[in-house]
Write an enzyme that holds these catalytic residues in place. Structure first.
Site, PDB file in Angstrom:
ATOM      1  N   TYR A  34       0.778  -1.241   0.000  1.00 54.50           N
ATOM      2  CA  TYR A  34       0.000   0.000   0.000  1.00 54.50           C
ATOM      3  C   TYR A  34       0.815   1.300   0.000  1.00 54.50           C
ATOM      4  O   TYR A  34       0.378   2.296  -0.592  1.00 54.50           O
ATOM      5  CB  TYR A  34      -1.013   0.006   1.154  1.00 54.50           C
ATOM      6  CG  TYR A  34      -0.407   0.090   2.541  1.00 54.50           C
ATOM      7  CD1 TYR A  34      -0.101   1.309   3.119  1.00 54.50           C
ATOM      8  CD2 TYR A  34      -0.167  -1.062   3.281  1.00 54.50           C
ATOM      9  CE1 TYR A  34       0.453   1.388   4.388  1.00 54.50           C
ATOM     10  CE2 TYR A  34       0.384  -0.996   4.548  1.00 54.50           C
ATOM     11  CZ  TYR A  34       0.690   0.231   5.099  1.00 54.50           C
ATOM     12  OH  TYR A  34       1.235   0.290   6.345  1.00 54.50           O
ATOM     13  N   ASP A  55      -5.730  -3.414   3.521  1.00 54.20           N
ATOM     14  CA  ASP A  55      -4.544  -2.680   3.052  1.00 54.20           C
ATOM     15  C   ASP A  55      -4.304  -2.883   1.560  1.00 54.20           C
ATOM     16  O   ASP A  55      -3.739  -2.011   0.890  1.00 54.20           O
ATOM     17  CB  ASP A  55      -3.289  -3.153   3.799  1.00 54.20           C
ATOM     18  CG  ASP A  55      -3.247  -2.719   5.252  1.00 54.20           C
ATOM     19  OD1 ASP A  55      -3.986  -1.786   5.624  1.00 54.20           O
ATOM     20  OD2 ASP A  55      -2.477  -3.323   6.024  1.00 54.20           O
ATOM     21  N   HIS A  80     -10.545  -5.003   9.575  1.00 52.15           N
ATOM     22  CA  HIS A  80      -9.280  -4.580   8.978  1.00 52.15           C
ATOM     23  C   HIS A  80      -8.653  -5.707   8.158  1.00 52.15           C
ATOM     24  O   HIS A  80      -8.149  -5.476   7.061  1.00 52.15           O
ATOM     25  CB  HIS A  80      -8.313  -4.099  10.055  1.00 52.15           C
ATOM     26  CG  HIS A  80      -7.143  -3.365   9.509  1.00 52.15           C
ATOM     27  ND1 HIS A  80      -7.258  -2.165   8.849  1.00 52.15           N
ATOM     28  CD2 HIS A  80      -5.820  -3.660   9.481  1.00 52.15           C
ATOM     29  CE1 HIS A  80      -6.066  -1.749   8.457  1.00 52.15           C
ATOM     30  NE2 HIS A  80      -5.169  -2.635   8.817  1.00 52.15           N
ATOM     31  N   TYR A 123      -7.967 -10.337  11.790  1.00 55.06           N
ATOM     32  CA  TYR A 123      -8.268  -9.409  12.884  1.00 55.06           C
ATOM     33  C   TYR A 123      -9.786  -9.273  13.010  1.00 55.06           C
ATOM     34  O   TYR A 123     -10.360  -8.248  12.659  1.00 55.06           O
ATOM     35  CB  TYR A 123      -7.629  -8.038  12.634  1.00 55.06           C
ATOM     36  CG  TYR A 123      -6.121  -8.029  12.591  1.00 55.06           C
ATOM     37  CD1 TYR A 123      -5.375  -8.922  13.347  1.00 55.06           C
ATOM     38  CD2 TYR A 123      -5.434  -7.119  11.790  1.00 55.06           C
ATOM     39  CE1 TYR A 123      -3.985  -8.918  13.309  1.00 55.06           C
ATOM     40  CE2 TYR A 123      -4.042  -7.096  11.755  1.00 55.06           C
ATOM     41  CZ  TYR A 123      -3.320  -8.009  12.512  1.00 55.06           C
ATOM     42  OH  TYR A 123      -1.949  -8.000  12.477  1.00 55.06           O
ATOM     43  N   ASP A 131      -6.601   3.131  10.110  1.00 52.18           N
ATOM     44  CA  ASP A 131      -5.806   2.897   8.902  1.00 52.18           C
ATOM     45  C   ASP A 131      -6.676   2.411   7.740  1.00 52.18           C
ATOM     46  O   ASP A 131      -6.492   2.781   6.591  1.00 52.18           O
ATOM     47  CB  ASP A 131      -4.726   1.834   9.132  1.00 52.18           C
ATOM     48  CG  ASP A 131      -4.025   1.931  10.473  1.00 52.18           C
ATOM     49  OD1 ASP A 131      -4.659   2.325  11.466  1.00 52.18           O
ATOM     50  OD2 ASP A 131      -2.840   1.566  10.548  1.00 52.18           O
ATOM     51  N   ARG A 172       0.017   8.430  13.193  1.00 49.33           N
ATOM     52  CA  ARG A 172      -0.224   8.035  11.803  1.00 49.33           C
ATOM     53  C   ARG A 172      -1.626   7.472  11.596  1.00 49.33           C
ATOM     54  O   ARG A 172      -2.208   7.646  10.519  1.00 49.33           O
ATOM     55  CB  ARG A 172       0.839   7.055  11.301  1.00 49.33           C
ATOM     56  CG  ARG A 172       0.695   6.813   9.801  1.00 49.33           C
ATOM     57  CD  ARG A 172       1.955   6.333   9.131  1.00 49.33           C
ATOM     58  NE  ARG A 172       2.318   4.979   9.439  1.00 49.33           N
ATOM     59  CZ  ARG A 172       3.521   4.587   9.841  1.00 49.33           C
ATOM     60  NH1 ARG A 172       4.482   5.485  10.036  1.00 49.33           N
ATOM     61  NH2 ARG A 172       3.787   3.318  10.062  1.00 49.33           N
ATOM     62  N   GLY A 217      -3.528  10.300  11.018  1.00 51.62           N
ATOM     63  CA  GLY A 217      -3.158  10.811   9.702  1.00 51.62           C
ATOM     64  C   GLY A 217      -3.869  10.088   8.574  1.00 51.62           C
ATOM     65  O   GLY A 217      -4.389  10.704   7.636  1.00 51.62           O
ATOM     66  N   TRP A 218      -3.912   8.759   8.673  1.00 49.50           N
ATOM     67  CA  TRP A 218      -4.618   7.974   7.664  1.00 49.50           C
ATOM     68  C   TRP A 218      -6.080   8.413   7.563  1.00 49.50           C
ATOM     69  O   TRP A 218      -6.640   8.526   6.465  1.00 49.50           O
ATOM     70  CB  TRP A 218      -4.583   6.491   8.018  1.00 49.50           C
ATOM     71  CG  TRP A 218      -3.296   5.747   7.882  1.00 49.50           C
ATOM     72  CD1 TRP A 218      -2.729   4.912   8.813  1.00 49.50           C
ATOM     73  CD2 TRP A 218      -2.416   5.683   6.736  1.00 49.50           C
ATOM     74  NE1 TRP A 218      -1.565   4.368   8.340  1.00 49.50           N
ATOM     75  CE2 TRP A 218      -1.345   4.820   7.072  1.00 49.50           C
ATOM     76  CE3 TRP A 218      -2.433   6.286   5.487  1.00 49.50           C
ATOM     77  CZ2 TRP A 218      -0.308   4.541   6.186  1.00 49.50           C
ATOM     78  CZ3 TRP A 218      -1.390   6.016   4.604  1.00 49.50           C
ATOM     79  CH2 TRP A 218      -0.349   5.153   4.955  1.00 49.50           C
TER      80      TRP A 218
END
Length: 419
Positions: free
Chosen positions: A80, A130, A174, A178, A185, A259, A262-263
């Site tokens: 990714y 991802d 995800h 999981y 994310d 992060r 951020g994602w």
């Protein structure tokens, strides 16, 4: 600030060169881009008179002559982070007309997608969200080249969305391994591709259903992961409350990781690129974006303009000002201002963050190659060895330079400032 306790990984030119040589023996021989060869004759691989966006892209192309090498991959891998740098490459190509940037993207698609449409290293049965992010590269290449193999690959990636396991309210897990977990994310990994594919290929009720499904993913994040006191969002949520990292009452992981936040911001601002102007969910996304940026600004470091690895614990031992999250926040804010989602009052915070990155996190080698330093290499939850989401976990994960999860957003942020 003392960074001695961190596991800093230094990539020397010798190690990187040997890695690239090894990787290249597994595919066709790779030549350095023409611009890099010509510039190197004058002692500068990357000219100092270019804009930061192009300087960083040329630096990445110098470090990683093939795009699949981004993220320090030693063999072709559907990964990714590659897509973020290539989004920058696409926009710089559109701005400059330099065909070398397009070729860098095109070679990635040609290498990674076989003639029958199968994608190297991709396994649909893992239902790993991802894996959808690189689909954006193929959407662009299919638009440009109309290769049947890209269409087949895109249809396979889109089929993953139909089969992706979900929470009881319809939120994407995800990964299959999981169960019952939504991570911030995942919103970036899945939703921009989902929206982009829907815009390009879906019509009528199918498109409406898809757009509603995308909005639901953001609604569930706001419902389940938002801390109402700070406005920040936790890294992940386990509906089952079975994970050791999950609070037994709320299901939430214990920290605000830079992060991950951020994602999420990038997910909102990029999804809006493909969302119909008349869809009622659009205004909702913009409202989420405003409350998100308000929360991010409150934890921005006053002195440097940067953001800490664990956002709300700036003064605690071991915490550090981190490059990938900082680049993502700056990109999200400046793009939001440029697009009119936020007022111009937000621009000063983006500018302060961007100046902080250049002053504190960017270094330039004698040959002109640009480096982005102090990037968290990776962080997650669960797995083996088990990642518990504690403060100590986040601040002790590996730190490295030139991680594409930072260089990509830095390129994109730079392009927004250069408009």
């Amino acid at each position: 600030m003392n960074f001695i306790n961190h596991k800093v990984k230094i990539y020397t030119l010798t190690i990187l060169g040997s890695g690239i040589l090894l990787a290249c023996t597994q595919t066709r021989q790779t030549a350095q881009p023409k611009a890099i060869i010509e510039n190197s004759k004058s002692g500068k691989i990357v000219p100092l008179n270019l804009k930061w966006s192009e300087r960083m892209l040329l630096s990445e192309m110098n470090r990683f002559p093939e795009a699949w090498m981004l993220d320090y991959n030693k063999a072709p891998k559907w990964s990714y982070p590659t897509a973020i740098v290539l989004e920058g490459a696409k926009n710089i190509y559109l701005k400059t007309g330099n065909k070398e940037y397009y070729n860098y993207i095109s070679r990635f698609g040609d290498t990674m997608v076989k003639e029958d449409g199968n994608i190297i290293s991709y396994d649909l049965s893992k239902y790993n969200i991802d894996m959808l992010n690189c689909g954006n590269v193929l959407l662009y290449l299919y638009q440009q080249e109309k290769k049947d193999k890209y269409l087949k690959a895109l249809q396979t990636l889109r089929s993953q969305i139909d089969g992706q396991p979900r929470t009881s309210e319809g939120g994407f897990w995800h990964k299959k391994i999981y169960p019952s977990q939504m991570w911030l994310d995942g919103l970036y990994m899945g939703e921009p591709f989902y929206a982009h594919y829907t815009r390009d290929f879906s019509k009528g009720m199918d498109a409406e259903k898809a757009y509603n499904d995308i909005i639901n993913q953001f609604d569930l994040i706001q419902k389940n992961l938002l801390d109402k006191r700070t406005g920040l969002l936790y890294h992940a949520w386990d509906e089952s409350r079975e994970q050791a990292w999950a609070d037994k009452n709320t299901g939430l992981s214990p920290n605000f990781w830079s992060r991950a936040m951020g994602w999420y911001g990038m997910a909102i601002v990029d999804v809006l690129d493909y969302f119909p102007k008349n869809h009622p969910g659009r205004a909702k996304l913009i409202s989420y974006l405003k409350s998100y940026c308000d929360a991010v600004i409150k934890v921005q470091d006053k002195q440097t303009g940067l953001w800490y690895q664990v956002l709300d614990k700036g003064g605690e031992k071991g915490n550090y000002l981190e490059a990938t999250g900082s680049s993502m926040f700056v990109y999200t804010m400046i793009k939001s201002v440029n697009k009119g989602y936020l007022t111009k009052a937000y621009k000063k915070y983006a500018e302060k963050g961007y100046a902080g990155i250049i002053k504190n996190l960017i270094t330039v080698d004698e040959n002109g190659v640009v480096n982005l330093n102090r990037c968290c290499a990776v962080a997650g939850l669960g797995g083996n060895p088990y990642r518990d989401g504690s403060y100590e976990y986040y601040v002790n994960e590996e730190i490295r330079s030139n991680d594409p999860k930072g260089t990509g957003p830095f390129i994109l942020a730079s392009l927004e400032f250069e408009k």
